[in-house]
Structure formats: C-alpha cells, structure tokens
Design a protein around this motif. Sequence first.
Motif, PDB file in Angstrom:
ATOM      1  N   ALA A  37       0.859  -1.082  -0.082  1.00 57.85           N
ATOM      2  CA  ALA A  37      -0.099   0.006  -0.073  1.00 57.85           C
ATOM      3  C   ALA A  37       0.819   1.096   0.001  1.00 57.85           C
ATOM      4  O   ALA A  37       2.036   1.270   0.614  1.00 57.85           O
ATOM      5  CB  ALA A  37      -0.962   0.013   1.267  1.00 57.85           C
ATOM      6  N   LEU A  38       0.398   2.206  -0.703  1.00 52.16           N
ATOM      7  CA  LEU A  38       1.251   3.472  -1.081  1.00 52.16           C
ATOM      8  C   LEU A  38       0.488   4.563   0.246  1.00 52.16           C
ATOM      9  O   LEU A  38      -0.673   4.569  -0.038  1.00 52.16           O
ATOM     10  CB  LEU A  38       1.253   4.113  -2.262  1.00 52.16           C
ATOM     11  N   ALA A 229       6.421  -8.611   1.456  1.00 49.55           N
ATOM     12  CA  ALA A 229       7.239  -7.290   1.038  1.00 49.55           C
ATOM     13  C   ALA A 229       8.253  -6.852   2.305  1.00 49.55           C
ATOM     14  O   ALA A 229       9.331  -6.508   2.217  1.00 49.55           O
ATOM     15  CB  ALA A 229       6.354  -6.093   0.867  1.00 49.55           C
ATOM     16  N   TYR A 230       7.784  -7.125   3.629  1.00 50.71           N
ATOM     17  CA  TYR A 230       8.586  -6.319   4.638  1.00 50.71           C
ATOM     18  C   TYR A 230       9.122  -7.430   5.577  1.00 50.71           C
ATOM     19  O   TYR A 230       9.610  -7.035   6.442  1.00 50.71           O
ATOM     20  CB  TYR A 230       7.577  -5.263   5.446  1.00 50.71           C
ATOM     21  N   GLY A 231       8.465  -8.644   5.483  1.00 52.53           N
ATOM     22  CA  GLY A 231       9.233  -9.720   6.504  1.00 52.53           C
ATOM     23  C   GLY A 231      10.692  -9.942   6.160  1.00 52.53           C
ATOM     24  O   GLY A 231      11.124  -9.699   4.985  1.00 52.53           O
ATOM     25  N   PRO A 232      11.349 -10.241   7.217  1.00 51.57           N
ATOM     26  CA  PRO A 232      10.873 -10.794   8.512  1.00 51.57           C
ATOM     27  C   PRO A 232      10.316  -9.407   9.419  1.00 51.57           C
ATOM     28  O   PRO A 232      10.887  -8.516   9.162  1.00 51.57           O
ATOM     29  CB  PRO A 232      11.813 -11.388   9.417  1.00 51.57           C
ATOM     30  N   GLY A 233       9.321  -9.555  10.210  1.00 51.65           N
ATOM     31  CA  GLY A 233       9.014  -8.629  11.091  1.00 51.65           C
ATOM     32  C   GLY A 233       8.419  -9.182  12.324  1.00 51.65           C
ATOM     33  O   GLY A 233       7.983 -10.504  12.565  1.00 51.65           O
ATOM     34  N   THR A 234       8.190  -8.668  13.473  1.00 53.69           N
ATOM     35  CA  THR A 234       7.513  -9.249  14.712  1.00 53.69           C
ATOM     36  C   THR A 234       6.205  -8.778  14.759  1.00 53.69           C
ATOM     37  O   THR A 234       5.531  -8.107  14.064  1.00 53.69           O
ATOM     38  CB  THR A 234       8.326  -8.332  15.885  1.00 53.69           C
ATOM     39  N   GLU A 235       5.802  -9.502  15.964  1.00 53.20           N
ATOM     40  CA  GLU A 235       4.144  -9.324  16.130  1.00 53.20           C
ATOM     41  C   GLU A 235       4.002  -7.893  16.344  1.00 53.20           C
ATOM     42  O   GLU A 235       2.916  -7.197  16.077  1.00 53.20           O
ATOM     43  CB  GLU A 235       3.603  -9.835  17.233  1.00 53.20           C
ATOM     44  N   ALA A 236       5.179  -7.193  17.091  1.00 57.32           N
ATOM     45  CA  ALA A 236       4.736  -5.709  17.310  1.00 57.32           C
ATOM     46  C   ALA A 236       5.060  -4.774  15.967  1.00 57.32           C
ATOM     47  O   ALA A 236       4.235  -3.785  16.039  1.00 57.32           O
ATOM     48  CB  ALA A 236       5.964  -5.231  18.370  1.00 57.32           C
ATOM     49  N   LEU A 238       3.667  -5.753  12.993  1.00 55.59           N
ATOM     50  CA  LEU A 238       2.221  -6.001  12.336  1.00 55.59           C
ATOM     51  C   LEU A 238       1.388  -5.170  13.106  1.00 55.59           C
ATOM     52  O   LEU A 238       0.758  -4.573  12.477  1.00 55.59           O
ATOM     53  CB  LEU A 238       2.377  -7.556  12.418  1.00 55.59           C
ATOM     54  N   LYS A 239       1.281  -5.593  14.607  1.00 56.72           N
ATOM     55  CA  LYS A 239       0.447  -4.751  15.254  1.00 56.72           C
ATOM     56  C   LYS A 239       0.508  -3.228  15.223  1.00 56.72           C
ATOM     57  O   LYS A 239      -0.514  -2.525  15.027  1.00 56.72           O
ATOM     58  CB  LYS A 239       0.660  -5.012  16.886  1.00 56.72           C
ATOM     59  N   TRP A 240       1.741  -2.472  15.139  1.00 56.97           N
ATOM     60  CA  TRP A 240       1.764  -1.111  14.819  1.00 56.97           C
ATOM     61  C   TRP A 240       1.190  -0.815  13.251  1.00 56.97           C
ATOM     62  O   TRP A 240       0.615  -0.003  13.268  1.00 56.97           O
ATOM     63  CB  TRP A 240       3.043  -0.693  14.994  1.00 56.97           C
ATOM     64  N   TRP A 241       1.997  -1.655  12.147  1.00 58.40           N
ATOM     65  CA  TRP A 241       1.432  -1.345  11.002  1.00 58.40           C
ATOM     66  C   TRP A 241       0.003  -1.384  10.492  1.00 58.40           C
ATOM     67  O   TRP A 241      -0.710  -0.583   9.862  1.00 58.40           O
ATOM     68  CB  TRP A 241       2.325  -2.108  10.102  1.00 58.40           C
ATOM     69  N   THR A 242      -0.744  -2.453  11.172  1.00 60.15           N
ATOM     70  CA  THR A 242      -2.065  -2.559  10.837  1.00 60.15           C
ATOM     71  C   THR A 242      -3.054  -1.735  11.625  1.00 60.15           C
ATOM     72  O   THR A 242      -4.073  -1.498  11.327  1.00 60.15           O
ATOM     73  CB  THR A 242      -2.575  -4.027  11.275  1.00 60.15           C
ATOM     74  N   PRO A 299      10.233   3.413   4.912  1.00 62.90           N
ATOM     75  CA  PRO A 299      10.846   3.781   6.176  1.00 62.90           C
ATOM     76  C   PRO A 299       9.601   3.698   7.386  1.00 62.90           C
ATOM     77  O   PRO A 299       9.768   3.544   8.381  1.00 62.90           O
ATOM     78  CB  PRO A 299      11.133   5.200   6.235  1.00 62.90           C
ATOM     79  N   MET A 300       8.082   3.708   6.714  1.00 61.88           N
ATOM     80  CA  MET A 300       7.009   3.525   7.769  1.00 61.88           C
ATOM     81  C   MET A 300       6.423   1.913   7.867  1.00 61.88           C
ATOM     82  O   MET A 300       5.534   1.742   8.126  1.00 61.88           O
ATOM     83  CB  MET A 300       5.820   4.329   7.069  1.00 61.88           C
ATOM     84  N   GLY A 301       7.559   0.859   7.439  1.00 63.93           N
ATOM     85  CA  GLY A 301       6.980  -0.269   7.483  1.00 63.93           C
ATOM     86  C   GLY A 301       7.163  -1.001   8.574  1.00 63.93           C
ATOM     87  O   GLY A 301       6.394  -2.234   8.721  1.00 63.93           O
ATOM     88  N   TRP A 302       8.018  -0.707   9.538  1.00 72.57           N
ATOM     89  CA  TRP A 302       8.152  -1.445  10.939  1.00 72.57           C
ATOM     90  C   TRP A 302       8.148  -0.456  11.848  1.00 72.57           C
ATOM     91  O   TRP A 302       8.679   0.782  11.738  1.00 72.57           O
ATOM     92  CB  TRP A 302       9.469  -2.009  10.849  1.00 72.57           C
ATOM     93  N   GLN A 303       7.685  -1.028  13.164  1.00 68.01           N
ATOM     94  CA  GLN A 303       7.942  -0.217  14.472  1.00 68.01           C
ATOM     95  C   GLN A 303       9.214  -0.035  14.824  1.00 68.01           C
ATOM     96  O   GLN A 303       9.799   1.006  15.396  1.00 68.01           O
ATOM     97  CB  GLN A 303       6.893  -0.726  15.352  1.00 68.01           C
ATOM     98  N   ASP A 304       9.892  -1.210  14.806  1.00 62.26           N
ATOM     99  CA  ASP A 304      11.515  -1.216  15.141  1.00 62.26           C
ATOM    100  C   ASP A 304      12.268  -0.973  13.756  1.00 62.26           C
ATOM    101  O   ASP A 304      12.332  -1.562  12.916  1.00 62.26           O
ATOM    102  CB  ASP A 304      11.700  -2.733  15.605  1.00 62.26           C
ATOM    103  N   ARG A 305      12.909   0.185  14.155  1.00 58.27           N
ATOM    104  CA  ARG A 305      13.746   0.783  12.789  1.00 58.27           C
ATOM    105  C   ARG A 305      15.432   0.626  12.951  1.00 58.27           C
ATOM    106  O   ARG A 305      15.901   1.317  12.266  1.00 58.27           O
ATOM    107  CB  ARG A 305      13.297   2.131  12.813  1.00 58.27           C
ATOM    108  N   ASP A 306      15.651   0.233  14.174  1.00 60.89           N
ATOM    109  CA  ASP A 306      17.071   0.356  14.599  1.00 60.89           C
ATOM    110  C   ASP A 306      18.000  -0.605  13.452  1.00 60.89           C
ATOM    111  O   ASP A 306      19.398  -0.087  13.330  1.00 60.89           O
ATOM    112  CB  ASP A 306      17.432  -0.297  15.839  1.00 60.89           C
TER     113      ASP A 306
END
Length: 393
Positions: A37-38, A229-236, A238-242, A299-306
């Motif tokens: 999604a854009l 597209a963005y995996g791997p990602g955590t539950e956190a 996905l919770k943030w993104w959705t 850059p908005m794809g994940w909650q954890d960005r480190d």
Amino acid sequence: MAAQWQVTAQERTARAAHRLLARGAGDAQEVAEALVALHATDPATVFLSVGARLAAPERAVQAVEEALYGPGAPLARMLAMRRTMFVVTRAFAPDVYAAAGRPIAANERKKLLAFLAEGGGWDEKWLAAAEDAVTAALTGGGELSGAQLSRLVPQLREQVVVARGKPYEATQNVASRVIRTMAAENRIERRRPAGTWTSSQFRWAPAQPLEDRPAEAARAAVVRAWLGAYGPGTEADLKWWTGWPLTAVRKALAALGAEAVRLTTGAGDATGYVLPGDAAATEPPTPAAALLPALDPAPMGWQDRDWYLPREHRDALFDRTGNVGPTVWWGGEVIGGWGQQADGTVVWRQLSDRGAAAAKAVDTAAAELTARLGGVRVTPRFRTPLERELASA
C-alpha cells in the motif's frame, strides 16, 4: 525441532533493497503491489514513491494519474491501516477494507453522529437524508468537488458548535466530516484533484462496490502481503503497521502458518516471522541510492527501525508523532535526509558515511530528482527537523 533461522541486519537491509527499493517497475500498479500500500495522506507522496521505483521515473505523474483516474483505474484511495490514507490496488481493496477499513468506518460513523448530536442536535435520520442527497448529486453530476457538493446539498452547509462554553469553542462545517465518513464506508471515492498533482482538494464520485470478505480471511491476506514485502517482522511490527489488536495479528500469522525466525538486529534477539518457505538468505544487492519522500512506505514499514536507521539519527528524520520525512537510502539502509530549497533544488545531508561512491550516487540522484520536479516545490504535510533545515538553507 529445527533451529530458527538467524536473521542479521545485513540480511534485512538486503531484503529491503531488493523488495522495497528496487528501481525498474513498469507502472504505478506494479509499485503499489510491491509495497502492499502506498501512503497517501500527503498526495505528493504517492507520485514520489512511485517515481523512485519506476524504470522511467520521468513518467511518474502520468503513470499515477492514469492508474488512479484513467479508464479502468487499477488503483484506489482508501482509509485503512492505523486510520491512515493509502493507495491500494482495486484487486486488493476488498481485503484491505474488510481487514482494516470497515472497523475504522464504523468508528468514524459513531464519532460523526456524536459530533452532529452535540453541535447541532441532529440524529441518524438527518444524516441519512444528507447522505442520500450527496449520493443523488454525484449520481447525476459526475465528479464534484466538496465545494460543488455543498452548493447542491444544503445539509452540507450546516455548521455546528464544538466545545460549547469552553475557551476553545469553535464553529465547524459538517461537510468534510460527512464526506469523509461516506468515503470511509466506500460509498464515495476520491477522484482527480481540482488542482495539480500535489493538491489535496479532491473531486468525488460514487465508489466502485467492493466484494465482501470475511474479516479473518482478509486479515490473513493483508499479513501475507506484508510479510512478502516487509518480512521478517515481529508481532509488534505488524500490530503497529495494521493498527489491530495483538490477538488479531497472532490469529492471522497462525492462519498463514508463518515461519518463526530469530532476529539478531537489535540490542537483543527477537522472534520475527516470514512466509512459509521464505527463510532463506538474500543475494547481497548492488548498492544504489534512493531518495524517498516523506511518509514513503519503506521507512514506515516497521515499528522497530534500529536495523536500517541508527537511533541517534531518528529525531532529525521523524516528527514528534512518528511521521517520517524525506529519506536518503543506500543499500537498504537510511544514510541521510533531503529537502528542497526555495528554487526547487534538491539538497541532502549525510548522517551515516558509506564512502565516496555512495555520496556521489546520492548527488546524482538529487540532481535527477531536481530536474524531474521541474521547479515544483513539494512541502511535506508533516515536516521534520532536518527537512525544515534543508529547505531554509
């Protein structure tokens, strides 16, 4: 039991480079599919995000306008994840609406009714009549702006008093709230803006009906697309993104049979998830420069960005509510930010040194973007410290 795959920061930046930053798409639909999604809260973001990934970036404005407003338009705007405006493919829209849009629409209606009752004493019957009048105006008049709709529908010209009796009491028109709720419910949709491609003054038209999808199946489809597209990602993440409850995220992951992996990208290990069969190393990318706009999906794809953006640079690139500004990428990581000077020239600042070749490539990309914008100044809706500084230099 097989050991979990250990995913390093290098693996994640390689995936980002290949899956989210690759330049070579043929059209706007291909970009939207690749990014899931854009972000469309800021209209210019859509055009700049697509342009950054097209094989022919000079066609970005034409490509996006054709995909959004042309015959058989394959893309549509909708309010979805995190109550954010997105552009998605029409094929994917039923899943996005059932998974994220429908509950947001229900909440928007609830808030609208409370707003109307408190400020004007109007009820559901009054609102239904106003909405019927909007539908009738659009059915007979084609694409109309909000101002044109207000001239045709008297109810939209009504005003309400909010925070009555308080120091911040104010009078507001009902038009934008009614129209926004109808759009959230997919009864009407945004069409070509009244101004240029950077304008947010949209015309409106009856929406194309969406096929009904069960919510749980739709959530699984959205998570499948995100992991691809963005995996791997955590539950956190996905919770943030959705914007969903954690329980809904976990159910969707379980429905997909998502594969757990070990992320070794932060201060400590964390459990992440990939699609079944996707736990395999990615070919290291050929480093390339990318200038992405404010609110770009990457850059908005994940909650954890480190793992792609050092924490010490975050304050320069994000505003106080978590909106990202324009970013400069190299090989799947953020190395700086960019902005536009008064004459339209794109300038950038390096935050992480990746060598002379990287700096030269970014200089070239900045010059190309300056030429492509042709003097059009794009000011992000949510401005960030570094972007403001560069714009005022």
